[in-house]
Write a protein that holds these residues in place. Structure first.
Motif, PDB file in Angstrom:
ATOM      1  N   TYR A 198     -11.186  46.271  55.638  1.00  0.00           N
ATOM      2  CA  TYR A 198     -12.281  46.358  54.673  1.00  0.00           C
ATOM      3  C   TYR A 198     -11.776  46.082  53.258  1.00  0.00           C
ATOM      4  N   GLN A 231     -11.030  42.296  52.782  1.00  0.00           N
ATOM      5  CA  GLN A 231     -12.252  41.496  52.695  1.00  0.00           C
ATOM      6  C   GLN A 231     -13.011  41.781  51.405  1.00  0.00           C
ATOM      7  N   ASP A 232     -12.988  43.030  50.974  1.00  0.00           N
ATOM      8  CA  ASP A 232     -13.639  43.386  49.720  1.00  0.00           C
ATOM      9  C   ASP A 232     -12.976  42.671  48.545  1.00  0.00           C
ATOM     10  N   SER A 279     -20.741  44.480  49.470  1.00  0.00           N
ATOM     11  CA  SER A 279     -19.668  45.377  49.912  1.00  0.00           C
ATOM     12  C   SER A 279     -19.805  46.750  49.261  1.00  0.00           C
ATOM     13  N   LEU A 291     -22.428  48.595  51.234  1.00  0.00           N
ATOM     14  CA  LEU A 291     -21.904  49.104  52.502  1.00  0.00           C
ATOM     15  C   LEU A 291     -21.095  50.375  52.299  1.00  0.00           C
ATOM     16  N   GLN A 292     -20.206  50.360  51.307  1.00  0.00           N
ATOM     17  CA  GLN A 292     -19.292  51.485  51.092  1.00  0.00           C
ATOM     18  C   GLN A 292     -19.989  52.683  50.457  1.00  0.00           C
ATOM     19  N   THR A 320     -16.842  47.562  58.308  1.00  0.00           N
ATOM     20  CA  THR A 320     -15.881  46.456  58.219  1.00  0.00           C
ATOM     21  C   THR A 320     -16.378  45.257  59.014  1.00  0.00           C
ATOM     22  N   LEU A 328     -19.147  43.617  57.202  1.00  0.00           N
ATOM     23  CA  LEU A 328     -18.641  42.807  56.090  1.00  0.00           C
ATOM     24  C   LEU A 328     -18.100  41.472  56.597  1.00  0.00           C
ATOM     25  N   TYR A 344     -20.980  39.296  57.221  1.00  0.00           N
ATOM     26  CA  TYR A 344     -21.526  38.810  55.947  1.00  0.00           C
ATOM     27  C   TYR A 344     -20.724  37.609  55.444  1.00  0.00           C
TER      28      TYR A 344
END
Length: 491
Positions: A135, A138-139, A151, A154-155, A192, A195, A198
């Protein structure tokens, strides 16, 4: 409005909404359903996974943000940057996993008091660490692409909603505790995967390695920056996580769970600093560019007054109403963290009273000293916890946090003064502290009414009215109005 401004606005809204969800989850919902020992397990697992992922990443999340502009080329799939970004950290994860598995007997011995609870989930800690690592990478990639809002959602929002749902199902008896822990790890892993989906949906999931990536920037330069970032990141993670880890080891998971709630209650004091930081960071960077130390010194003093005003009000409001706050939690055993909350509030209040010294250091030409301060704070936190947890338990962890925060802020304030002849204090700070003391004493003197809720309302009302009235009689009112206008304009 450009993409950066749009993403920034969305992130601001998401962050504050997520902050409210986080408070409800961690301070009210989870402790109402979980026993302190169970709360301690989830806290320790999350802390282990965070440090595990940080070590595996080798600073590549920060490296990705720093160097992606050199690789950005949509037509050529960014020269294979994503496989490079993932490659070394996944190799690092493999190495750390071997050490983690070999270290199982030692870790369980360290947590001998609760080895029966941790043991069944030890391997699941590696799973949580893997998805935490993926995660973060990717973030970082999305930040380079200027796609940050999803992101953050999501978090900050979706994850907390899912955790609330899982906790509710456990609390109502639809899940056993074992199933709750697996579901907790599952929802952390799910975001994750979402994401990743996405990235595929926006056409940026380029996983094919290329040799071209080795020619854009020297790999040695990327690795060296990653190593520097690792030291900075891991010290910050240790500062945030080590007290719960050491409390679980030196005392018990129950104390770690009670301490986690105490820490969450005290984090209300960081809200003003976070809001101010969004304004302060670019302004300070601009002042350094212009070498305008006069305006910077004035900004330093003004923001310190504002942080002191907000910090005193929040600290007193929380401290005076801890009985009410803990009454919202259905398990009275969490109230054992009352003293810890007061100590943590004192540490965070001192952090507020010393102003934006850390931001001045990190934006200054001597920014590398910030790493020294962070490492020193991490070491001090570990040593103080080792000394204070055995005799004092969770109060020892809170006292260690207080002493560490006081020490680092004294050091940073002294460093800024010695290096640039700037310090944040003037007579108005004394006036603010005096007004806070008078208002707090008056509110504390109110007798306990038959209802804790009514007592909270009366104390909070008297505190706010008297504190605001005293402050409005000082020159500080001009700073308050200016800050409100600037905050509104920044949004």
């Amino acid at each position: 409005m450009g993409i950066v401004q749009r993403q920034g606005l969305r992130n601001t809204v998401i962050s504050y909404f997520g902050l409210g969800l986080g408070f409800v989850n961690t301070t009210l919902l989870l402790p109402s359903f979980l026993e302190p020992r169970q709360m301690g397990l989830t806290t320790v697992l999350a802390s282990i996974a965070t440090i595990y992922a940080q070590l595996s990443a080798f600073g590549f999340a920060s490296m990705g943000i720093r160097f992606f502009p050199y690789f950005r080329d949509a037509q050529n799939r960014h020269h294979g940057f994503l496989p490079l970004l993932l490659g070394l950290p996944l190799l690092g994860f493999a190495v750390i996993t071997v050490l983690y598995l070999l270290g199982r007997p030692l870790v369980l011995q360290l947590y001998a008091h609760d080895a029966d609870l941790l043991g069944p989930y030890y391997l699941w800690g590696a799973v949580l660490a893997l998805f935490t690592l993926l995660y973060s990478l990717q973030d970082a990639y999305l930040k380079g692409l200027y796609h940050t809002a999803f992101s953050s959602f999501l978090q900050e929002v979706l994850l907390r909603i899912l955790i609330a749902v899982v906790a509710f199902l456990f609390g109502k008896g639809y899940l056993t505790f074992h199933e709750f822990v697996l579901a907790y790890i599952g929802v952390n892993s799910l975001i994750t995967l979402v994401l990743t989906a996405y990235l595929a949906a926006i056409g940026e999931l380029h996983l094919r390695p290329t040799r071209a990536v080795l020619r854009v920037r020297p790999v040695r330069e990327l690795v060296n920056f990653g190593a520097f970032a690792l030291l900075s990141n891991i010290s910050g993670t240790i500062i945030m996580s080590v007290d719960s880890l050491m409390l679980g080891s030196k005392s018990s998971f129950a104390d770690a769970g009670i301490y986690a709630i105490a820490m969450n209650i005290s984090t209300a004091l960081v809200i003003p600093a976070r809001a101010l930081g969004k304004i302060a960071f670019p302004l300070l960077a601009d002042y350094w560019k212009q070498q305008d130390l006069t305006r910077m010194a004035d900004f330093y003093r003004r923001t310190t007054r504002l942080l002191t005003v907000a910090g005193c009000w929040l600290a007193l409001g929380i401290g005076l109403n801890l009985d009410f706050i803990y009454s919202l939690i259905k398990r009275p055993e969490y109230a054992a963290g009352t003293t810890a909350v007061l100590l943590l509030l004192a540490g965070r209040l001192f952090d507020s009273i010393t102003g934006v010294n850390g931001l001045i250091v990190v934006t200054s030409p001597r920014y590398r000293y910030d790493l020294i301060f962070n490492i020193s704070l991490a070491v001090a936190t570990v040593v103080l916890n080792l000394l204070l947890i055995p005799p004092l338990g969770l109060q020892g962890a809170a006292l260690a946090a207080l002493l560490a925060l006081v020490s680092i802020n004294v050091a940073r304030t002294w460093f800024v003064w010695q290096s640039y002849r700037m310090q944040p204090f003037d007579y108005q700070i004394v006036m603010i502290l005096g007004a806070a003391a008078l208002a707090g004493l008056a509110a504390w003197s109110l007798p306990l009414i038959h209802s804790i809720f009514v007592t909270m309302l009366l104390r909070s009302g008297l505190l706010t009215a008297l504190y605001a009235g005293l402050l409005l009689a000082t020159p500080l009112r001009h700073d308050l109005l200016a800050f409100i206008r600037k905050t509104s304009a920044s949004k």
